[in-house]
Design an enzyme around this catalytic site. Structure first.
Site, PDB file in Angstrom:
ATOM      1  N   GLU A 114      85.398 -17.985  20.896  1.00 12.22           N
ATOM      2  CA  GLU A 114      83.991 -17.596  20.738  1.00 12.22           C
ATOM      3  C   GLU A 114      83.812 -16.287  19.973  1.00 12.22           C
ATOM      4  O   GLU A 114      82.890 -16.156  19.180  1.00 12.22           O
ATOM      5  CB  GLU A 114      83.302 -17.500  22.100  1.00 12.22           C
ATOM      6  CG  GLU A 114      83.129 -18.875  22.732  1.00 12.22           C
ATOM      7  CD  GLU A 114      82.270 -18.842  23.986  1.00 12.22           C
ATOM      8  OE1 GLU A 114      81.116 -18.401  23.918  1.00 12.22           O
ATOM      9  OE2 GLU A 114      82.775 -19.250  25.051  1.00 12.22           O
ATOM     10  N   HIS A 154     107.326 -29.272  31.869  1.00  9.62           N
ATOM     11  CA  HIS A 154     107.521 -30.707  32.109  1.00  9.62           C
ATOM     12  C   HIS A 154     106.923 -31.564  31.005  1.00  9.62           C
ATOM     13  O   HIS A 154     106.882 -32.788  31.129  1.00  9.62           O
ATOM     14  CB  HIS A 154     106.931 -31.090  33.472  1.00  9.62           C
ATOM     15  CG  HIS A 154     107.626 -30.388  34.592  1.00  9.62           C
ATOM     16  ND1 HIS A 154     108.693 -30.923  35.269  1.00  9.62           N
ATOM     17  CD2 HIS A 154     107.446 -29.152  35.101  1.00  9.62           C
ATOM     18  CE1 HIS A 154     109.129 -30.053  36.171  1.00  9.62           C
ATOM     19  NE2 HIS A 154     108.373 -28.969  36.087  1.00  9.62           N
ATOM     20  N   LYS A 199      73.277 -26.946  21.474  1.00  5.96           N
ATOM     21  CA  LYS A 199      72.424 -27.014  22.675  1.00  5.96           C
ATOM     22  C   LYS A 199      70.986 -27.355  22.297  1.00  5.96           C
ATOM     23  O   LYS A 199      70.348 -28.179  22.930  1.00  5.96           O
ATOM     24  CB  LYS A 199      72.434 -25.667  23.406  1.00  5.96           C
ATOM     25  CG  LYS A 199      73.661 -25.422  24.233  1.00  5.96           C
ATOM     26  CD  LYS A 199      73.461 -24.121  25.013  1.00  5.96           C
ATOM     27  CE  LYS A 199      74.684 -23.765  25.812  1.00  5.96           C
ATOM     28  NZ  LYS A 199      74.558 -22.530  26.559  1.00  5.96           N
TER      29      LYS A 199
HETATM   30  C1  F6R Z   1      79.516 -17.636  26.380  1.00  2.00           C
HETATM   31  C2  F6R Z   1      78.777 -18.712  25.864  1.00  2.00           C
HETATM   32  C3  F6R Z   1      78.942 -20.096  26.405  1.00  2.00           C
HETATM   33  C4  F6R Z   1      77.981 -20.302  27.593  1.00  2.00           C
HETATM   34  C5  F6R Z   1      77.858 -21.770  27.945  1.00  2.00           C
HETATM   35  C6  F6R Z   1      76.993 -22.017  29.159  1.00  2.00           C
HETATM   36  O1  F6R Z   1      79.062 -16.411  25.853  1.00  2.00           O
HETATM   37  O2  F6R Z   1      77.973 -18.495  25.020  1.00  2.00           O
HETATM   38  O3  F6R Z   1      80.261 -20.398  26.756  1.00  2.00           O
HETATM   39  O4  F6R Z   1      78.443 -19.568  28.691  1.00  2.00           O
HETATM   40  O5  F6R Z   1      77.327 -22.453  26.846  1.00  2.00           O
HETATM   41  O6  F6R Z   1      75.774 -21.341  29.058  1.00  2.00           O
HETATM   42  P1  F6R Z   1      75.266 -20.484  30.304  1.00  2.00           P
HETATM   43  O7  F6R Z   1      76.367 -19.482  30.547  1.00  2.00           O
HETATM   44  O8  F6R Z   1      74.013 -19.852  29.885  1.00  2.00           O
HETATM   45  O9  F6R Z   1      75.115 -21.454  31.417  1.00  2.00           O
END
Ligand code: F6R
Length: 379
Positions: free
Chosen positions: A246, A262, A355
């Site tokens: 990330e 293993h 997302k």
């Molecule tokens: C970490 C990041 C992602 C989020 C993941 C879940 O900085 O951006 O790994 O943690 O997409 O989102 P949240 O944490 O808001 O539930």
């Protein structure tokens, strides 16, 4: 066309001004806040009180994704030798069949809006599980307030991955509330002092010659990191991989011992692209003595092939201290790798786009709100 990722020479690591210019999203500031957030998380957790009936449970199930799940993984590793209950971390939509009214489900989402976490929260509610949620806001907060579920609100303004102390330390308080104190406040305060002191050594102001994070990043530069760990540090190896992915937008692999002996070990016999690999071993003073011997064998096999290898020896006298000191080192390593690649560490454009587009298609948040409205009415 200008390339998005440029490769800087190692000397950029000692150029604080250049680092600042690459780190537009202020990830350096967020990583150096880790010790402060640890302290803040201890204070916040004092507000967390769970009903008495939460003590009588058969298992703890922590639901979360990415940066919000890693605290659950740390908790699981740390609790293994202390809590006589099954602790699992679900990084998915659906809860396993065994989750029911005698399970304690802890939903963790920094934004409070992650689809997978909301869906497992919803399933836990429908199964009558005992529940608690941790978030900075979002639908998770709203759902807890409407359904009268215990909720711990944490400060917003960080990236989920840099809010790790705020999402992990409260889990220790959850354990205490259900009758299994794992770490006392004295031990936490000692761990905090250790991490605070170590953090100074790792910041951009400390030059490469005296900075273990810059040194490890320099060795990993333009390589594929392969991270091994063991026991309670398995989650830490995963944290290294995730942070490198990330922050540095770079591929990395992690595996755990003794399991790797293993299967994965076979890949050390006839290695392709060996000059592109670099192995990182995160060692522990708490490892099983039998494991120590097989690690030596694995190291010899890797060294025989001439592949670069670095040992991380975490600081501290307790498992918690080992975990936290190794994490702060790894977080800085991922940061310096980003700097070496000329990449702004904070934004995670692909995750955010994915997302957003996904929610536009599935309209999950809308459906969750509808479900919430109905469930709150019949509550
Ligand atoms: C970490 C990041 C992602 C989020 C993941 C879940 O900085 O951006 O790994 O943690 O997409 O989102 P949240 O944490 O808001 O539930």
């Amino acid at each position: 066309m200008k390339p998005e990722v440029c490769s800087n020479s190692i000397s950029v690591l000692d150029n604080v001004e250049a680092i600042r210019m690459i780190d537009k999203g202020n990830m350096g500031l967020m990583i150096s806040s880790f010790p402060t957030l640890l302290k803040e998380a201890v204070t916040l957790s004092r507000n967390l009180a769970l009903p008495r009936e939460y003590r009588n449970i058969k298992e703890v199930v922590i639901c979360g994704m990415g940066g919000s799940a890693i605290g659950g993984e740390l908790f699981k590793d740390l609790s293994q030798s202390i809590i006589p209950l099954r602790v699992s971390v679900i990084r998915d939509y659906d809860l396993p069949r065994h989750v029911d009214e005698s399970s304690l489900v802890v939903a963790v989402s920094y934004s409070g809006n992650t689809e997978e976490t909301l869906e497992s929260f919803k399933q836990a509610y429908e199964r009558g599980s005992r529940m608690i949620a941790i978030a900075s806001n979002g639908l998770l907060e709203k759902a807890c307030s409407k359904l009268k579920i215990p909720f711990l609100g944490v400060p917003s303004g960080y990236t989920p991955r840099s809010a790790l102390p705020l999402l992990f330390i409260p889990l220790l308080k959850v354990a205490e509330e259900i009758g299994f104190p794992l770490v006392g406040e004295g031990e936490l305060a000692k761990a905090h002092r250790l991490v605070e002191e170590y953090n100074y050594k790792l910041t951009p102001e400390n030059p490469l010659s005296r900075n273990p994070a810059k040194q490890l990043a320099a060795r990993l530069n333009e390589k594929l990191p392969i991270i091994y760990s063991m026991g309670h540090l398995k989650s830490v190896a995963l944290r290294y991989k995730d942070q490198i992915n990330e922050n540095a937008k770079m591929r990395a692999m992690c595996d755990q011992l003794p399991e790797a002996n293993h299967n994965e070990v076979e890949a050390w016999e006839k290695i392709d692209f060996k000059e592109l690999l670099h192995v990182v071993f995160i060692d522990s003073r708490f490892k099983n003595p039998y494991l120590a011997e097989s690690i030596n064998q694995l190291i010899s096999a890797i060294e025989k092939e001439g592949v670069g290898l670095s040992m991380v020896k975490p600081l501290g006298e307790t498992m918690l201290e080992e975990m936290l000191s190794a994490i702060i080192l790894g977080d800085w390593v991922s940061y310096y790798l980003a700097i070496l690649r000329g990449v702004d560490p904070a934004p995670v454009r692909l995750i955010s786009d994915l997302k957003k587009k996904h929610d536009e298609k599935t309209r999950y948040s809308e459906k969750f709100e509808e479900w919430l409205g109905k469930s709150a009415k019949s509550n």
